[in-house]
Write a protein that holds these residues in place. Structure first.
Motif, PDB file in Angstrom:
ATOM      1  N   VAL A   1     -75.751 -71.600  25.543  1.00 36.44           N
ATOM      2  CA  VAL A   1     -76.722 -71.264  24.409  1.00 36.44           C
ATOM      3  C   VAL A   1     -78.058 -71.783  24.699  1.00 36.44           C
ATOM      4  O   VAL A   1     -78.944 -71.739  23.685  1.00 36.44           O
ATOM      5  N   VAL A   2     -78.419 -72.484  25.659  1.00 33.77           N
ATOM      6  CA  VAL A   2     -79.744 -72.880  26.134  1.00 33.77           C
ATOM      7  C   VAL A   2     -80.197 -72.617  27.608  1.00 33.77           C
ATOM      8  O   VAL A   2     -79.320 -72.378  28.250  1.00 33.77           O
ATOM      9  N   PRO A   3     -81.139 -72.481  27.781  1.00 28.06           N
ATOM     10  CA  PRO A   3     -81.819 -71.920  29.379  1.00 28.06           C
ATOM     11  C   PRO A   3     -81.207 -72.766  30.419  1.00 28.06           C
ATOM     12  O   PRO A   3     -80.671 -72.483  31.466  1.00 28.06           O
TER      13      PRO A   3
ATOM     14  N   VAL B   1     -77.255 -85.063  25.722  1.00 22.67           N
ATOM     15  CA  VAL B   1     -77.396 -83.678  26.492  1.00 22.67           C
ATOM     16  C   VAL B   1     -78.782 -83.657  26.717  1.00 22.67           C
ATOM     17  O   VAL B   1     -79.678 -83.625  25.841  1.00 22.67           O
ATOM     18  N   ALA B   2     -79.240 -83.748  28.011  1.00 23.71           N
ATOM     19  CA  ALA B   2     -80.889 -83.487  28.478  1.00 23.71           C
ATOM     20  C   ALA B   2     -80.785 -81.899  28.708  1.00 23.71           C
ATOM     21  O   ALA B   2     -79.923 -81.481  29.368  1.00 23.71           O
ATOM     22  N   ILE B   3     -81.865 -81.278  28.030  1.00 21.88           N
ATOM     23  CA  ILE B   3     -81.912 -79.975  28.334  1.00 21.88           C
ATOM     24  C   ILE B   3     -83.530 -79.487  28.616  1.00 21.88           C
ATOM     25  O   ILE B   3     -84.304 -80.231  28.381  1.00 21.88           O
TER      26      ILE B   3
ATOM     27  N   VAL C   1     -74.115 -86.506  18.997  1.00 22.60           N
ATOM     28  CA  VAL C   1     -74.717 -86.166  20.011  1.00 22.60           C
ATOM     29  C   VAL C   1     -76.133 -86.108  19.724  1.00 22.60           C
ATOM     30  O   VAL C   1     -76.773 -86.072  18.810  1.00 22.60           O
ATOM     31  N   VAL C   2     -76.990 -86.644  20.888  1.00 20.26           N
ATOM     32  CA  VAL C   2     -78.278 -86.830  20.949  1.00 20.26           C
ATOM     33  C   VAL C   2     -78.803 -85.730  21.903  1.00 20.26           C
ATOM     34  O   VAL C   2     -78.348 -85.800  23.118  1.00 20.26           O
ATOM     35  N   ILE C   3     -79.625 -84.898  21.701  1.00 19.97           N
ATOM     36  CA  ILE C   3     -80.490 -83.798  22.711  1.00 19.97           C
ATOM     37  C   ILE C   3     -81.885 -84.234  22.875  1.00 19.97           C
ATOM     38  O   ILE C   3     -82.371 -84.596  22.094  1.00 19.97           O
ATOM     39  N   VAL C   4     -81.905 -84.421  24.353  1.00 20.85           N
ATOM     40  CA  VAL C   4     -83.041 -84.963  24.824  1.00 20.85           C
ATOM     41  C   VAL C   4     -83.709 -84.090  25.778  1.00 20.85           C
ATOM     42  O   VAL C   4     -83.197 -83.258  26.358  1.00 20.85           O
ATOM     43  N   ASP C   5     -84.973 -84.339  26.210  1.00 23.78           N
ATOM     44  CA  ASP C   5     -85.844 -83.568  27.209  1.00 23.78           C
ATOM     45  C   ASP C   5     -85.306 -83.872  28.464  1.00 23.78           C
ATOM     46  O   ASP C   5     -84.675 -84.984  28.568  1.00 23.78           O
ATOM     47  N   GLU C   6     -85.810 -82.921  29.648  1.00 27.42           N
ATOM     48  CA  GLU C   6     -85.296 -83.280  30.695  1.00 27.42           C
ATOM     49  C   GLU C   6     -85.821 -84.538  31.369  1.00 27.42           C
ATOM     50  O   GLU C   6     -85.564 -85.065  32.440  1.00 27.42           O
ATOM     51  N   ASP C   7     -86.815 -84.902  30.980  1.00 29.03           N
ATOM     52  CA  ASP C   7     -87.719 -86.261  31.589  1.00 29.03           C
ATOM     53  C   ASP C   7     -86.780 -87.460  30.894  1.00 29.03           C
ATOM     54  O   ASP C   7     -87.312 -88.595  31.637  1.00 29.03           O
TER      55      ASP C   7
END
Length: 447
Positions: free
Chosen positions: A312-314, A333-335, A360-366
């Motif tokens: 569902v995400v790139p 989850v880092a996306i 659940v926590v969604i974070v950036d790739e950094d």
């Protein structure tokens, strides 16, 4: 592949240490294991009550040990291999052999097996790292899973059955008035433990998953009750889950580090015990609520979360079921997102992949998903509760959750946090400051 070869590999790599001091299997050995929770694997060579046995612990307590066992190098490589093994399991049916390493004891006596005693409130010793294979007597469906087994006599256990696949087989057999034939195998290669801890669709036999992970090298022995067991286990027991007899089970420690509630659970009757012929016997102690337990329970769920969120995400950069969430209830989850709606889709996908997940926590790739300070920093600087909080009330979660609204069904409230920066924002407003200097600090003397 068996547990002994894996232990020998850990020893040669400097990842296993020997402990030669005399220690008791009751409390003392488990206590030492917990004090090296994220450290080396341990082999106890001087077990007070069992002179012809060694006890090993922490053999899969870190990711690098698990990845070494499966010959993979990274999280994503492991996720792909495990998911592939579940997908192709039907093509890796295990082959039977008579070349087994164990032989039957003359009498059934569970006190002759070095089962550890772990926590003070538990009713006695507890088998925590054995794989139970159960068979549907009508259709021949097989299931392998890991269950808590507490001895209640020389030839009986009480087994904790959660409402999953072995429970389903047990109920189907019970409706026919039949006991459930089982094998119990203890002292196994990590691939078998990982497969048994996985959750494929009902009817997919987990030992076939293990066989795929081991490149088709797994061999089995079919016992007299018709149930297979791995040919290279330290201990194998043959028996039946009673269709009628139950007793109280617990209180026992669970993965949350809390005592599970006392329940009425089925009784297992053991009809034969097989012990490895070549001494010393290797007993695997797995302490509930510590890293080995968390990883075995949760790492396959990480793979499922990675798979579902990737749909569902790139791009999914990393997934982690956190230590603080007991490797079960909390995920990060880092996306790399392309839309400000991606994190909310990722939240929903994570809950779908792992129904027991609570937060659940969604974070950036950094953001480093293994650094709780970075995760908290992302929440502090990139999250607004009025826009970025997702609450799902009255959802099925984990029956282990002590504050579940309905502990029998695990009904709870779930929360997702979008801790990613808005795409249309000034990126410099969300970057950590960097001092552009490169200095060898070893040359700096503090006086």
């Amino acid at each position: 592949m068996d547990l002994r070869k894996y232990i020998a590999d850990l020893r040669s790599a400097g990842m296993l240490k020997l402990i030669n001091e005399e220690l008791s299997i009751n409390y003392e050995i488990p206590y030492v294991i917990t004090k090296f929770d994220k450290g080396p694997a341990l082999e106890f060579t001087n077990v007070r009550e069992f002179r012809t046995a060694h006890v090993v612990g922490n053999v899969v307590n870190t990711r690098d040990k698990i990845y070494r066992a499966l010959n993979v190098k990274s999280d994503v490589e492991f996720y792909k291999k495990l998911l592939w093994a579940e997908e192709v399991a039907s093509s890796y049916k295990t082959m039977e052999t008579n070349n087994v390493v164990y032989e039957p004891l003359p009498n059934v006596d569970l006190t002759r097996i070095p089962i550890p005693r772990y926590f003070e409130l538990e009713p006695g010793p507890c088998l925590t790292s054995a794989v139970v294979v159960g068979m549907d007597v009508k259709d021949g469906i097989l299931n392998a899973s890991i269950h808590r087994l507490t001895p209640i006599g020389p030839d009986k256990f009480v087994i904790r059955l959660v409402p999953r696949h072995l429970y389903r087989i047990y109920v189907r057999n019970r409706e026919l008035g039949k006991d459930t034939p089982i094998s119990i195998s203890w002292g196994l290669h990590p691939a078998l433990l990982l497969a048994a801890a996985s959750s494929p669709p009902f009817g997919i036999f987990e030992l076939n998953i293990a066989n795929a992970l081991l490149d088709g090298s797994l061999r089995i022995k079919v016992l007299d009750n018709g149930v297979p067991a791995p040919a290279y286990a330290e201990v194998v027991m043959e028996g039946y889950i009673s269709a009628r007899e139950t007793t109280k089970e617990g209180p026992c420690m669970d993965v949350l580090g809390t005592y599970d509630e006392v329940r009425e659970q089925p009784v297992v009757r053991i009809t034969r015990i097989y012990i490895r012929r070549d001494s010393p016997l290797i007993a695997q102690a797995l302490v509930a609520g510590y890293s080995e337990h968390k990883l075995l329970m949760g790492i396959e769920k990480e793979a499922k979360i990675w798979q579902f969120v990737s749909n569902v995400v790139p791009e999914v950069k990393a997934v982690r079921l956190t230590d603080g969430g007991c490797g079960w209830l909390h995920a990060v989850v880092a996306i790399r997102k392309q839309s400000d709606g991606d994190p909310k889709n990722a939240i929903m996908a994570a809950f779908t992949a792992h129904p027991s997940l609570k937060h659940v926590v969604i974070v950036d790739e950094d953001i480093n998903v293994d650094d709780l300070n970075e995760i908290e920093w992302a929440i502090a600087t990139r999250f607004r509760a009025d826009e970025d909080l997702v609450l799902i009330k009255y959802a099925r979660g984990s029956t282990l959750d002590p504050v579940a609204l309905d502990p029998v069904q695990g009904i709870t409230t779930k929360m997702g946090i979008d801790a990613t920066r808005p795409l249309n924002s000034d990126i410099n407003r969300f970057k950590r400051g960097i001092i552009p200097a490169s200095i060898d600090l070893n040359k700096i003397k503090l006086e």
